[in-house]
Design a protein around this motif. Structure first.
Motif, PDB file in Angstrom:
ATOM      1  N   GLY A 116       0.896  -1.211   0.132  1.00  0.00           N
ATOM      2  CA  GLY A 116      -0.017  -0.097   0.085  1.00  0.00           C
ATOM      3  C   GLY A 116       0.692   1.082   0.031  1.00  0.00           C
ATOM      4  N   LEU A 117       2.177   1.165  -0.303  1.00  0.00           N
ATOM      5  CA  LEU A 117       3.043   2.287   0.013  1.00  0.00           C
ATOM      6  C   LEU A 117       3.526   2.594  -1.790  1.00  0.00           C
ATOM      7  N   LYS A 118       3.880   3.768  -1.798  1.00  0.00           N
ATOM      8  CA  LYS A 118       4.048   4.280  -3.242  1.00  0.00           C
ATOM      9  C   LYS A 118       5.712   3.806  -3.279  1.00  0.00           C
ATOM     10  N   VAL A 119       5.905   3.558  -4.676  1.00  0.00           N
ATOM     11  CA  VAL A 119       7.314   3.400  -5.181  1.00  0.00           C
ATOM     12  C   VAL A 119       7.768   4.251  -6.283  1.00  0.00           C
ATOM     13  N   PRO A 120       8.419   5.156  -6.444  1.00  0.00           N
ATOM     14  CA  PRO A 120       9.726   5.331  -5.224  1.00  0.00           C
ATOM     15  C   PRO A 120       9.373   5.707  -3.770  1.00  0.00           C
ATOM     16  N   HIS A 121      10.072   5.460  -2.711  1.00  0.00           N
ATOM     17  CA  HIS A 121       9.787   6.177  -1.737  1.00  0.00           C
ATOM     18  C   HIS A 121      10.330   7.831  -1.747  1.00  0.00           C
ATOM     19  N   MET A 122       9.389   8.635  -1.906  1.00  0.00           N
ATOM     20  CA  MET A 122       9.578   9.837  -2.250  1.00  0.00           C
ATOM     21  C   MET A 122       9.235  11.066  -1.254  1.00  0.00           C
ATOM     22  N   GLY A 123      10.099  11.859  -0.555  1.00  0.00           N
ATOM     23  CA  GLY A 123       9.511  12.784   0.212  1.00  0.00           C
ATOM     24  C   GLY A 123      10.203  12.849   1.319  1.00  0.00           C
ATOM     25  N   TRP A 124       9.514  13.249   2.423  1.00  0.00           N
ATOM     26  CA  TRP A 124      10.284  13.474   3.758  1.00  0.00           C
ATOM     27  C   TRP A 124       9.712  12.456   4.682  1.00  0.00           C
ATOM     28  N   ASN A 125      10.665  11.812   5.293  1.00  0.00           N
ATOM     29  CA  ASN A 125      10.457  10.694   6.183  1.00  0.00           C
ATOM     30  C   ASN A 125      11.499  10.872   7.456  1.00  0.00           C
ATOM     31  N   ASN A 126      11.015  10.633   8.676  1.00  0.00           N
ATOM     32  CA  ASN A 126      11.903  10.663   9.814  1.00  0.00           C
ATOM     33  C   ASN A 126      13.114   9.724  10.014  1.00  0.00           C
ATOM     34  N   LEU A 127      13.968  10.064  10.683  1.00  0.00           N
ATOM     35  CA  LEU A 127      15.174   9.157  11.042  1.00  0.00           C
ATOM     36  C   LEU A 127      14.877   8.548  12.545  1.00  0.00           C
ATOM     37  N   ASN A 128      15.159   7.316  12.386  1.00  0.00           N
ATOM     38  CA  ASN A 128      15.175   6.483  13.782  1.00  0.00           C
ATOM     39  C   ASN A 128      16.465   6.165  14.047  1.00  0.00           C
ATOM     40  N   ILE A 129      17.299   6.820  15.029  1.00  0.00           N
ATOM     41  CA  ILE A 129      18.488   6.657  15.499  1.00  0.00           C
ATOM     42  C   ILE A 129      18.718   5.210  16.128  1.00  0.00           C
ATOM     43  N   HIS A 130      19.507   4.500  15.275  1.00  0.00           N
ATOM     44  CA  HIS A 130      20.034   3.221  15.884  1.00  0.00           C
ATOM     45  C   HIS A 130      21.198   3.082  16.517  1.00  0.00           C
ATOM     46  N   GLN A 131      22.028   4.154  16.387  1.00  0.00           N
ATOM     47  CA  GLN A 131      23.210   4.251  17.241  1.00  0.00           C
ATOM     48  C   GLN A 131      23.657   5.934  17.379  1.00  0.00           C
ATOM     49  N   PRO A 132      23.032   6.215  18.468  1.00  0.00           N
ATOM     50  CA  PRO A 132      23.244   7.490  18.789  1.00  0.00           C
ATOM     51  C   PRO A 132      24.466   8.066  19.264  1.00  0.00           C
ATOM     52  N   ASP A 133      25.193   6.965  19.583  1.00  0.00           N
ATOM     53  CA  ASP A 133      26.799   7.508  20.043  1.00  0.00           C
ATOM     54  C   ASP A 133      27.632   7.752  18.649  1.00  0.00           C
ATOM     55  N   ASP A 134      27.168   7.381  17.561  1.00  0.00           N
ATOM     56  CA  ASP A 134      27.997   7.594  16.357  1.00  0.00           C
ATOM     57  C   ASP A 134      28.336   8.825  16.008  1.00  0.00           C
ATOM     58  N   PRO A 135      29.287   9.385  15.848  1.00  0.00           N
ATOM     59  CA  PRO A 135      29.718  10.923  15.637  1.00  0.00           C
ATOM     60  C   PRO A 135      28.747  11.371  14.302  1.00  0.00           C
ATOM     61  N   ILE A 136      28.479  10.605  13.486  1.00  0.00           N
ATOM     62  CA  ILE A 136      27.520  11.104  12.503  1.00  0.00           C
ATOM     63  C   ILE A 136      26.225  11.664  12.694  1.00  0.00           C
ATOM     64  N   ALA A 137      25.872  10.881  13.854  1.00  0.00           N
ATOM     65  CA  ALA A 137      24.568  10.875  14.378  1.00  0.00           C
ATOM     66  C   ALA A 137      24.234  12.035  15.512  1.00  0.00           C
ATOM     67  N   LYS A 138      25.348  12.567  16.111  1.00  0.00           N
ATOM     68  CA  LYS A 138      25.345  13.104  17.235  1.00  0.00           C
ATOM     69  C   LYS A 138      24.191  14.431  16.717  1.00  0.00           C
ATOM     70  N   THR A 139      23.663  15.003  17.805  1.00  0.00           N
ATOM     71  CA  THR A 139      22.731  16.111  17.826  1.00  0.00           C
ATOM     72  C   THR A 139      21.248  15.557  16.966  1.00  0.00           C
ATOM     73  N   LEU A 140      21.333  14.480  16.460  1.00  0.00           N
ATOM     74  CA  LEU A 140      19.947  14.029  15.869  1.00  0.00           C
ATOM     75  C   LEU A 140      19.098  13.337  16.947  1.00  0.00           C
ATOM     76  N   SER A 141      17.796  13.493  16.443  1.00  0.00           N
ATOM     77  CA  SER A 141      16.750  12.797  17.138  1.00  0.00           C
ATOM     78  C   SER A 141      15.698  12.102  16.171  1.00  0.00           C
ATOM     79  N   ASP A 142      14.752  11.188  16.897  1.00  0.00           N
ATOM     80  CA  ASP A 142      13.838  10.660  16.103  1.00  0.00           C
ATOM     81  C   ASP A 142      12.716  11.541  15.508  1.00  0.00           C
TER      82      ASP A 142
END
Length: 208
Positions: A116-142
Motif C-alpha cells: 500500500g506504499l508508493k514506490v519510489p519512496h519519495m519525500g520527507w521521512n523521519n530518522l530512527n537513530i539506531h546508534q546515537p553514539d555514532d559521531p555522524i548521528a550526534k545532535t540528531l533525534s527521532d
C-alpha cells in the motif's frame, strides 16, 4: 582540507558542491586520480541506475582509485545511489556487483499492491537513530526528517553494526550507514534543510 566530489556522469554534483561550500569546505568536482588521491575526503553522489553508475566508475578508471583510497583510510561519503554502490551487489534490472565496502545487497521495495506504499519512496521521512553514539548521528533525534527519492534500498548483512539510522517504509530502510571510514546516506542531505545541513557539519567534524 579538500573534498573530492566524484564526477562520473551520475550525480547531482552542483547541489552537493554548493552545500559543502556553504559550510566553508574546500571542494572540487573531479575524476582526476591525482586530485582524488590528494584530497582529504571523498564524496560519491549518485542519481539513476546502479549498473550505469558502476559502468561509469569503470569507464573513468575510478574503481581502483576509490578502492585504494578507502583501503588507505580516507573517508568516503556515498549519497543516495552513491550509498547503494557501497554495498556488495544490487538486483536493480539484473544482478550487479557494487564496491563491496559494506557487506549486503540492494533490493527493490515490495510491490505496492502488497504494502500500500508508493514506490519510489519519495519525500520527507523521519530518522530512527539506531546508534546515537555514532559521531555522524550526534545532535540528531527521532523527530528529525530528511528527504528521500529511491525505489531500491540496502539490506546490510550486519544491520546492528553498520546502520546508524533508519527510516520506516514498510521495512526498516537504512538511512545512514557507516563501516569504519565508509559512510552512506540514502537520502539527500543537500536537500534536507537544517537536518541535512547538520549532518554535513557532523561529517565535516568527523573528517577534520
Amino acid at each position: 582540507m579538500t573534498v573530492a566530489i566524484i564526477d562520473y556522469d551520475v550525480g547531482n554534483l552542483k547541489n552537493v558542491e554548493t552545500a559543502l561550500k556553504s559550510l566553508d569546505m574546500d571542494c572540487v568536482i573531479t575524476r582526476n586520480a591525482k586530485t582524488i588521491d590528494s584530497a582529504s575526503a571523498i564524496v560519491l553522489p549518485g542519481v539513476g541506475a546502479f549498473a550505469d553508475a558502476m559502468n561509469n566508475l569503470d569507464k573513468y578508471d575510478l574503481y581502483d582509485v576509490l578502492m585504494k583510497n578507502v583501503k588507505n583510510g580516507k573517508t568516503l561519503l556515498g549519497i543516495c545511489l552513491g550509498m547503494q554502490l557501497l554495498f556488495d551487489e544490487s538486483s536493480e534490472d539484473g544482478e550487479w556487483k557494487g564496491l563491496g565496502f559494506v557487506p549486503g545487497k540492494v533490493i527493490r521495495f515490495e510491490d505496492t499492491k502488497k504494502t500500500g506504499l508508493k514506490v519510489p519512496h519519495m519525500g520527507w521521512n523521519n530518522l530512527n537513530i539506531h546508534q546515537p553514539d555514532d559521531p555522524i548521528a550526534k545532535t540528531l533525534s527521532d523527530k528529525d526528517y530528511v528527504y528521500f527519492v529511491h525505489s531500491y534500498y540496502a539490506v546490510p548483512d550486519h544491520f546492528d553494526r553498520d546502520v546508524v539510522a533508519y527510516a520506516e517504509y514498510g521495512v526498516k530502510v537504512p538511512a545512514i550507514v557507516r563501516r569504519d571510514n565508509v559512510i552512506g546516506m540514502q537520502f539527500h542531505p543537500e536537500k534536507s534543510a537544517a537536518v541535512g545541513n547538520q549532518l554535513l557539519i557532523n561529517w565535516k567534524e568527523f573528517i577534520s
